[in-house]
Each structure stands twice: as C-alpha cells, then as structure tokens.
Write a protein that holds these residues in place. Structure first.
Motif, short mmCIF file in Angstrom:
data_model
loop_
_atom_site.label_atom_id
_atom_site.label_comp_id
_atom_site.label_asym_id
_atom_site.label_seq_id
_atom_site.Cartn_x
_atom_site.Cartn_y
_atom_site.Cartn_z
N SER A 85 7.71 12.54 6.39
CA SER A 85 6.98 12.15 5.02
C SER A 85 6.92 10.94 4.62
O SER A 85 6.22 10.99 3.69
CB SER A 85 7.69 13.13 3.33
N ALA A 86 7.55 9.81 5.20
CA ALA A 86 7.17 8.44 4.32
C ALA A 86 6.14 7.81 4.87
O ALA A 86 4.98 8.21 5.52
CB ALA A 86 8.21 8.03 5.30
N LYS A 87 5.27 6.96 3.81
CA LYS A 87 4.44 6.35 4.07
C LYS A 87 4.32 5.45 4.45
O LYS A 87 2.89 4.81 5.80
CB LYS A 87 3.51 6.00 2.56
N LEU A 88 5.53 4.99 5.08
CA LEU A 88 5.18 3.43 5.94
C LEU A 88 7.01 4.22 6.82
O LEU A 88 7.64 2.98 5.94
CB LEU A 88 5.34 2.21 5.46
N ARG A 98 1.67 4.53 10.96
CA ARG A 98 2.90 4.36 10.07
C ARG A 98 4.08 3.87 9.89
O ARG A 98 5.23 4.19 9.25
CB ARG A 98 3.25 5.58 9.50
N GLN A 151 2.01 -1.16 13.66
CA GLN A 151 1.01 -0.08 14.05
C GLN A 151 0.57 -0.55 15.07
O GLN A 151 1.15 -0.17 16.24
CB GLN A 151 -0.13 -0.39 13.01
N ASP A 193 0.98 -0.91 0.04
CA ASP A 193 0.21 0.12 -0.20
C ASP A 193 1.24 1.20 0.03
O ASP A 193 0.43 2.27 -0.73
CB ASP A 193 -1.14 0.25 1.03
N ALA A 194 1.78 0.99 0.41
CA ALA A 194 3.21 2.21 0.20
C ALA A 194 3.79 2.09 -0.17
O ALA A 194 4.14 3.87 -1.06
CB ALA A 194 4.09 1.92 1.82
N GLY A 228 6.87 4.93 -0.52
CA GLY A 228 7.19 5.43 0.63
C GLY A 228 7.15 4.92 1.49
O GLY A 228 7.10 5.79 2.67
N VAL A 229 8.66 4.07 0.95
CA VAL A 229 9.22 3.09 2.69
C VAL A 229 10.26 3.31 2.56
O VAL A 229 11.29 2.88 1.77
CB VAL A 229 9.14 1.38 2.20
#
Length: 597
Positions: A312-315, A339, A351, A243-244, A247-248
């Motif tokens: 700002s990373a998604k994960l 995140r 999480q 999903d990320a 952005g990991v």
C-alpha cells in the motif's frame, strides 16, 4: 570537502599507473616469484585462508602457500566442499574474497557447482587452477586429467565451462604478463562481486617478475557515476519522494550487501526514519533490532501486516533487489514499477526509466543528503518472536524457530540450509550484528556444511561470535566430510541436525510418501568420533526428543559458550514444515503442474 567521486576516479588513476609501472619496471626492481606475487595480492585483500585439494599440477604453488606467513592452507575433503567453503568465507568476511585452489580437469570440474552457486548469488570467489606447463600445453600432450580426444582442453572444454560460471577468466601463458593478468582478475572479482578463474602453469609458479605493481593496492571502487545523469536521477527521485509524503518504504535485498552498500542503506533509513523491510536474501542487511524494521517481505507469503504495509506504500525505494522465485514468494510481488525506484550496483531504475551506469554506492549518500526526516513516522509491524504454548512435547517448526531466536546472541553467524531451516529462520528476528547465510537462489543442498567451515574461519578473523548451522539429515549426508576439517582446525560451530527422516522440502513439493525422498538414518551422535575425534575431546553430541530437552540444553552455559564443536540431533516429525515453506510450495505447485502418476 572531497568529492564523493574521488575514490572511483583515483582507482582508475591507480590502474593506469599500474600499467605504466609494468612497462617501466627495470632489472633493478625487487623480483618476486609469480606464485608469491599472487599471494602478496591476496594478503593485501586480507585473505588469510585458502581452501582446496592438492593435485599434481598445483603442488609447487602449494609449497609457497604453506610457507606463507599469513595465509593458511585449509585443505578440504573434496573440491566441491572447498568451493562451498570459499563462498561462505567471502560472505562473512566482507571487503575480502574467498579463494579455492584445485588441479585442472578433475579438480576444477568437481568444484564447479560451488563456483556456479557463488556466481548465482554474487559472491566474490577466486578459483585458481594449477595447470600443466606451457610447454606441455603447446605440445597438446595427452596428459592425465585431459579428455583423451585430442582437444587442447586448457583453451577449450575446461575454460569454456568456466566461462559460464565466472565473470572473468585469465589464462597465464608467460611471466611478462602474469602480474597484470592477476591484478585484472582480482579487480574483476572485487568490483563485480562474482567468481573469477585464473590458471597457473607449473613452470611459471617460480619464475621471477618485478614486484613494482604491488606498491599500488587494488581498488574495490566502482566507476564513477556520470555527474549530469546522476543529478537528473536525484532530482526525479527526490520529487517522487516528496509527492509520496509519509508513504515511502524501503525494501532492501541481497545486492545491497554483495555490492558493499550496507552502510549507505543504514545511513539512509536512520536519517529519514522510513519504514524498512527486507527480502529473504537481504535478511540482516539492516539490523533486525532497529525500531523501524518491519520484517521480511516475500509477496503473497508475507505476513498479512507486512504485505499490506509494503504493497500500500505510495513509493518503494527498492535497494539491491534480486527477483527470483523463492525471494519473491514465487513472483507474487505486488509493487508496480510506477511506484518503485530500484537502486542497483550498475544502474538505477526510476519507475519505467532505466539509467545505466548510475550505481547505488555513490547515489545513495547523495540522495540521503537531500532527503528530510519523516514528518510523521507511520507504525511498522512488530517483528518479534513469540514462542507458542503448544500442549505437547513434540518439537514442531512452529515452536522451534521462535525458541531458537531466544538462543541467538549479537554477532552470531547463523547458517541455514535450503529447505525447512531457511524458511523457518526467515520468520524470526536475529540479534544486533548477526550475520545470516543462506543460498536461496542457487539452492544446492549440502552447501551449508562447507559454507559453515568458511564462515567459521571468517567469523574468528572478524571478531564475530558463534557460528551456528541448521541443516536437515538429508542435506548433511551430501557434504558431511567437512566436519572433519572443522575438527582438524579447531573450529567450534554448533550444528543442529533436524532429523525428520529424509528430504522434507521435497516431500512438501512432490512425492509425500515416495521412497525416493527417504534416506538411511545415521548414528548422528557418533559421527564426530568417526570423523576424527575418537576420544571425544574436541566435540560433544546430543539427541533431543522433546521441547523440554532442547530448552534445557540451550540454557546450559557450557553448551551456549560453544567452546568445542557440538552436534545436536533434533528429532522432528517427517511431514512438519514451516508456514512460509508450506505456502511457497503451494504456490510453486501451480507452476510445476506435475501430472498425477
């Protein structure tokens, strides 16, 4: 292909076999003294140096240590320094442990600050305490080194003190259980990566016991993860990663090193190409020359580009985190649990959900197998050192640390004292396979001198390069005696003494002009002569006042080769400090909130 769970499972089988062999041992088995049984186990764990101070209740055991073919008795100036040295030895010699030997009461209590630091920072150290005979213990004799108030101190005050700072304590009381007690405490030390405590009564050191258990090596392996729970955790993590998208990011910290997951972390980042950052205590957990390494993340203290990329990373895949104040920029992490996936030695947190007994050592390789390389490798900040062009010859922190980074070589062991040295070195990259040692959590000033001694021994044994210490003049005065031990054993560290006229980190925190932060200046370049090298055959000492003098010295081939112990007194201004330390202190001042005096 063998199951990844085989190693922990085999470890449990081996443990049960050990217990069975003890029960079945016959008089025909080869016998060994209790003391030599302990030394044989340490030899199997690749321990080749033991630190400590002689005392009347450990002298018999010391005879065995001195006669042992592969374990060297170092002999320290005091027990505190010995504990520091065992800590440094264990940090550098991974897959082994540090060992410190003291006498009971006065010796063990002197060592306890060093043991507490190893506990705080998760370093495997065995503390062996030579204690009175079991006969004297039962009689509750009023012996020297006791408290003189009638308490049975071996099972009261001293052991109770040890319980607070060691993960496991074993009190040997008879020869029949001695081998099992030794094996248990050593296994706890290795698998839980913390100090342990073992008493050795004088009358049992030479008692003969079966050697059968020695045929089965002790295991470092953690208990296996539950397959069903692990499979669920893997599915959840993989879903979050997908999903990320790109952005990991990976954030590595101290426990990845302490709990033997360094290889697993490096395999993960190299297969996936995820950007990786390090917390201060995780520095050099991954090579800082790796092209996807972006530098140190420490909350608000981070450089702006690092802070922006991590937050700002998604994960965020957080591996081995230890969220202390100095390790997190005074608790200014801005990475919410929603995140974050946290991997630890004994649990995993996805999480807001916590999964006990799902350890990273087994989990990370299986996760790596299921992840794909990044389809688009987002850029990472350039973590490099640029020496500033200052228009003066004053040695400033802003200039010193980038300049020192040009001096470092691959496989150097670099030891940083709490304060200006530690914060300064965090912000410069270290070369391939360099090892960085600092005590960010416990923060006992003077720790680095003993630690450098242990680290230098371990570096020599492990095929590493030079051992280099950075320490302030105030900190060095606490534990300076151990430089004589370095001379005695032919160790050749380079010691940079930052002479800034006292406790600069304390001045930054409070009392900028107060006398309590002053110290008596020493003749630093005469010190090694006083401590044992009167003829100056084993050492060299220097004082540098300017940038040019220091650069010229660093570029000298003989100096860089580190063929003898060298001390460099670096003259610096009293109130100068690294950027990261100044910001940390500013954040800390808000929480300490000292009243104006």
């Amino acid at each position: 292909m063998a199951s990844p769970s085989l190693s922990p499972l085999q470890a449990e089988v081996n443990r049960l076999r050990l217990e069975l062999e003890t029960l079945q041992a016959s008089n025909a088995s080869e016998l060994i003294e209790v003391g030599n049984y302990l030394l044989a186990r340490l030899e199997q764990l690749k321990v080749t140096n033991m630190f400590g101070v002689p005392g009347d209740f450990n002298l018999g055991f010391l005879d065995l240590v001195e006669d042992h073919p592969s374990i060297n008795w170092v002999g320290n100036c005091n027990e505190l320094n010995a504990a520091y040295a065992a800590d440094g030895y264990a940090r550098v010699k991974e897959h082994s442990i540090g060992v410190v030997l003291t006498t009971f009461g006065v010796g063990e209590l002197s060592a306890i600050n060093g043991i507490a630091g190893a506990f705080s920072e998760m370093v495997p150290v065995l503390h062996i305490v030579g204690v009175p005979s079991t006969t004297q213990q039962k009689a509750k004799a009023l012996l020297h080194h006791t408290l003189g108030d009638g308490r049975h101190v071996l099972f009261d005050a001293y052991v109770k003190a040890a319980e607070h700072f060691t993960i496991s304590q074993r009190i040997i009381t008879d020869k029949d259980t001695a081998a099992a007690q030794i094996d248990r405490v050593l296994t706890d030390c290795m698998t839980r990566a913390r100090p342990v405590y073992l008493t050795l009564p004088t009358n049992l050191v030479f008692e003969k016991i079966s050697s059968e258990r020695l045929k089965i090596p002790l295991s470092h392996a953690q208990p296996p993860n539950d397959p069903d729970v692990e499979a669920f955790v893997l599915d959840e993590v993989v879903k979050l990663v997908k999903d990320a998208g790109d952005g990991v990011v990976v954030l590595v910290d101290a426990c990845a090193v302490r709990h033997d997951a360094r290889e697993e972390v490096n395999a993960l980042i190299r297969k996936t190409g995820y950007p990786i950052y390090s917390a201060p205590m995780g520095k050099t957990a991954v090579p800082e020359t790796y092209e996807r390494y972006g530098g140190i993340y420490m909350g608000s203290i981070s450089h702006p580009d690092v802070k922006e990329k991590v937050e700002s990373a998604k994960l965020i895949l957080s591996i081995g985190s230890l969220k202390s104040d100095f390790n997190t920029g005074n608790f200014t992490y801005s990475i919410p649990a929603s995140r974050t996936v946290e991997f630890h030695s004994d649990h995993t947190k996805v999480q807001h959900g916590v999964f006990p007994a799902i350890g990273m050592k087994e989990l990370l390789p299986r996760l790596t197998e299921r992840l794909e390389p990044c389809s688009h490798k987002s850029p990472v900040p350039d973590f490099s050192a640029v020496v500033p062009q200052e228009d003066n010859e004053i040695i400033t922190h802003a200039w010193l640390w980038p300049r020192m980074s040009k001096f470092f070589q691959p496989k150097d062991v670099i030891v940083a004292e709490t304060g200006t040295s530690n914060f300064g070195l965090l912000e410069v990259p270290l070369p391939e396979q360099a090892v960085f040692l600092s005590q960010i959590l416990w923060g006992s000033i003077g720790w680095t001198v003993g630690s450098t001694l242990g680290a230098a021994f371990a570096a020599r044994e492990s095929g590493l390069n030079r051992t280099i210490l950075f320490i302030g003049d105030g900190s060095l005065q606490l534990t300076v005696q151990e430089m004589s031990t370095m001379l005695r054993h032919g160790l050749t560290p380079i010691i940079f003494v930052l002479n800034n006229a006292g406790y600069t980190i304390e001045r930054c925190i409070h009392g900028r002009e107060r006398k309590y932060n002053d110290i008596q200046n020493w003749n630093w370049t005469g010190l090694l002569g006083v401590l044992g090298d009167a003829a100056l055959e084993k050492s060299r000492s220097y004082t540098v006042h300017t940038k040019r003098e220091l650069s010229d010295l660093l570029e000298t081939k003989e100096f860089a080769e580190a063929g003898k112990i060298q001390l460099v007194e670096v003259m610096m201004q009293m109130h100068d400090a690294p950027r990261a330390l100044a910001v940390q202190v500013e954040l800390g001042a808000k929480t300490n909130a000292y009243s104006a005096l």
